[in-house]
Scaffold this motif. Structure first.
Motif, PDB file in Angstrom:
ATOM      1  N   ARG A   1      10.016 -50.304 143.964  1.00 39.03           N
ATOM      2  CA  ARG A   1       9.432 -51.149 145.009  1.00 39.03           C
ATOM      3  C   ARG A   1       9.187 -50.388 146.312  1.00 39.03           C
ATOM      4  NH1 ARG A   1      12.740 -55.248 146.922  1.00 39.03           N
ATOM      5  NH2 ARG A   1      10.870 -56.034 147.910  1.00 39.03           N
ATOM      6  N   ALA A   2       9.575 -49.133 146.375  1.00 37.51           N
ATOM      7  CA  ALA A   2       9.491 -48.365 147.629  1.00 37.51           C
ATOM      8  C   ALA A   2       8.097 -48.385 148.232  1.00 37.51           C
ATOM      9  CB  ALA A   2       9.958 -46.928 147.393  1.00 37.51           C
ATOM     10  N   THR A   3       7.058 -48.335 147.399  1.00 39.21           N
ATOM     11  CA  THR A   3       5.690 -48.298 147.936  1.00 39.21           C
ATOM     12  C   THR A   3       5.365 -49.553 148.741  1.00 39.21           C
ATOM     13  OG1 THR A   3       4.799 -49.162 145.863  1.00 39.21           O
ATOM     14  CG2 THR A   3       4.822 -46.758 146.141  1.00 39.21           C
ATOM     15  N   SER A   4       5.980 -50.675 148.414  1.00 38.09           N
ATOM     16  CA  SER A   4       5.719 -51.900 149.186  1.00 38.09           C
ATOM     17  C   SER A   4       6.277 -51.799 150.600  1.00 38.09           C
ATOM     18  CB  SER A   4       6.283 -53.125 148.464  1.00 38.09           C
ATOM     19  OG  SER A   4       7.693 -53.085 148.453  1.00 38.09           O
ATOM     20  N   HIS A   5       7.126 -50.810 150.837  1.00 35.72           N
ATOM     21  CA  HIS A   5       7.682 -50.561 152.174  1.00 35.72           C
ATOM     22  C   HIS A   5       7.096 -49.284 152.778  1.00 35.72           C
ATOM     23  CE1 HIS A   5      10.635 -53.741 151.628  1.00 35.72           C
ATOM     24  NE2 HIS A   5      10.886 -53.247 150.440  1.00 35.72           N
ATOM     25  N   CYS A   6       5.952 -48.863 152.228  1.00 36.63           N
ATOM     26  CA  CYS A   6       5.251 -47.657 152.701  1.00 36.63           C
ATOM     27  C   CYS A   6       6.108 -46.405 152.538  1.00 36.63           C
ATOM     28  CB  CYS A   6       4.791 -47.822 154.143  1.00 36.63           C
ATOM     29  SG  CYS A   6       3.689 -49.239 154.354  1.00 36.63           S
ATOM     30  N   ILE A   7       6.868 -46.365 151.464  1.00 38.88           N
ATOM     31  CA  ILE A   7       7.692 -45.201 151.129  1.00 38.88           C
ATOM     32  C   ILE A   7       7.187 -44.658 149.810  1.00 38.88           C
ATOM     33  CG2 ILE A   7      10.012 -44.399 150.522  1.00 38.88           C
ATOM     34  CD1 ILE A   7      11.085 -46.802 152.167  1.00 38.88           C
ATOM     35  N   SER A   8       6.876 -43.374 149.798  1.00 36.51           N
ATOM     36  CA  SER A   8       6.469 -42.788 148.525  1.00 36.51           C
ATOM     37  C   SER A   8       7.670 -42.055 147.928  1.00 36.51           C
ATOM     38  CB  SER A   8       5.288 -41.832 148.720  1.00 36.51           C
ATOM     39  OG  SER A   8       5.624 -40.813 149.624  1.00 36.51           O
ATOM     40  N   ALA A   9       7.870 -42.309 146.663  1.00 33.97           N
ATOM     41  CA  ALA A   9       8.984 -41.689 145.942  1.00 33.97           C
ATOM     42  C   ALA A   9       8.504 -41.331 144.549  1.00 33.97           C
ATOM     43  CB  ALA A   9      10.163 -42.647 145.858  1.00 33.97           C
ATOM     44  N   GLN A  10       9.069 -40.281 144.014  1.00 30.16           N
ATOM     45  CA  GLN A  10       8.723 -39.910 142.648  1.00 30.16           C
ATOM     46  C   GLN A  10       9.337 -40.911 141.682  1.00 30.16           C
ATOM     47  OE1 GLN A  10      10.160 -35.932 142.108  1.00 30.16           O
ATOM     48  NE2 GLN A  10       8.478 -35.022 143.264  1.00 30.16           N
ATOM     49  N   LYS A  11       8.759 -40.954 140.508  1.00 29.88           N
ATOM     50  CA  LYS A  11       9.284 -41.860 139.487  1.00 29.88           C
ATOM     51  C   LYS A  11      10.723 -41.444 139.172  1.00 29.88           C
ATOM     52  CE  LYS A  11       8.619 -43.472 134.819  1.00 29.88           C
ATOM     53  NZ  LYS A  11       7.901 -44.634 134.433  1.00 29.88           N
ATOM     54  N   PRO A  12      11.663 -42.392 139.244  1.00 34.22           N
ATOM     55  CA  PRO A  12      13.063 -42.052 138.984  1.00 34.22           C
ATOM     56  C   PRO A  12      13.299 -41.748 137.505  1.00 34.22           C
ATOM     57  CG  PRO A  12      12.829 -44.407 139.277  1.00 34.22           C
ATOM     58  CD  PRO A  12      11.484 -43.791 139.573  1.00 34.22           C
ATOM     59  N   ILE A  13      14.258 -40.905 137.254  1.00 36.31           N
ATOM     60  CA  ILE A  13      14.647 -40.556 135.891  1.00 36.31           C
ATOM     61  C   ILE A  13      16.111 -40.945 135.727  1.00 36.31           C
ATOM     62  CG2 ILE A  13      14.971 -38.686 134.223  1.00 36.31           C
ATOM     63  CD1 ILE A  13      12.733 -37.190 135.779  1.00 36.31           C
ATOM     64  N   LEU A  14      16.380 -41.802 134.780  1.00 35.95           N
ATOM     65  CA  LEU A  14      17.740 -42.258 134.519  1.00 35.95           C
ATOM     66  C   LEU A  14      18.448 -41.279 133.586  1.00 35.95           C
ATOM     67  CD1 LEU A  14      20.007 -44.392 134.646  1.00 35.95           C
ATOM     68  CD2 LEU A  14      18.892 -45.517 132.719  1.00 35.95           C
ATOM     69  N   ASP A  15      19.590 -40.796 134.011  1.00 33.45           N
ATOM     70  CA  ASP A  15      20.436 -39.948 133.173  1.00 33.45           C
ATOM     71  C   ASP A  15      21.427 -40.884 132.473  1.00 33.45           C
ATOM     72  OD1 ASP A  15      22.264 -38.210 132.033  1.00 33.45           O
ATOM     73  OD2 ASP A  15      22.903 -37.313 133.929  1.00 33.45           O
ATOM     74  N   TRP A  16      20.996 -41.435 131.327  1.00 33.19           N
ATOM     75  CA  TRP A  16      21.805 -42.432 130.626  1.00 33.19           C
ATOM     76  C   TRP A  16      23.182 -41.897 130.249  1.00 33.19           C
ATOM     77  CZ3 TRP A  16      21.953 -47.422 130.422  1.00 33.19           C
ATOM     78  CH2 TRP A  16      22.725 -48.060 129.443  1.00 33.19           C
ATOM     79  N   PRO A  17      23.299 -40.708 129.624  1.00 35.80           N
ATOM     80  CA  PRO A  17      24.646 -40.206 129.306  1.00 35.80           C
ATOM     81  C   PRO A  17      25.521 -40.039 130.553  1.00 35.80           C
ATOM     82  CG  PRO A  17      22.998 -38.957 128.096  1.00 35.80           C
ATOM     83  CD  PRO A  17      22.257 -39.818 129.090  1.00 35.80           C
TER      84      PRO A  17
END
Length: 99
Positions: free
Chosen positions: A66-82
Motif C-alpha cells: 500500500r506504500a504507493t497510496s502514501h506516495c512512497i515507492s518501495a520494491q516488491k517485498p520478498i518473504l523469507d518463509w523459512p
C-alpha cells in the motif's frame, strides 16, 4: 511422600486457572495450581502469541504493498518463509515442554 492439603486445587495454569487463583487467595483459601507444561497455557506460549508473528509479517507485507497510496515507492517485498517460521518457533523454544 509428603502430603499437603489445599482448599482449592486448580488444574491448568492458563488464563482461567491463573484468574481463579488470586480471588481464591484473597478469600483466605489456600490454592494449589497444577500445570504440566507452561504457566500461562497455550495462548501466550504456543498459540496466540506465536501466531501473531505470522500475522504481523502478513500485515507488514500488506502495508508495503500500500506504500504507493502514501506516495512512497518501495520494491516488491520478498518473504523469507523459512526465516519467518524459524523466528516464530523461537517463541515456543523459549518455553520448552516440562520433562
Amino acid at each position: 511422600m509428603r502430603t499437603e492439603r489445599f482448599d482449592v486445587v486448580v488444574l491448568g495454569g492458563g488464563n482461567a486457572g491463573i484468574a481463579v487463583t488470586a480471588p481464591t487467595r484473597a478469600a483466605g483459601m489456600s490454592v494449589a495450581l497444577i500445570e504440566n507444561r507452561d504457566l500461562g497455557g497455550t495462548c501466550p506460549n504456543r498459540g496466540c502469541t506465536p501466531k501473531k508473528v505470522l500475522v504481523a509479517a502478513g500485515h507488514a507485507l500488506h502495508e508495503i504493498e500500500r506504500a504507493t497510496s502514501h506516495c512512497i515507492s518501495a520494491q516488491k517485498p520478498i518473504l523469507d518463509w523459512p526465516g519467518l517460521i524459524a523466528r516464530q518457533k523461537t517463541i515456543d523454544q523459549r518455553h520448552p515442554p516440562a520433562a
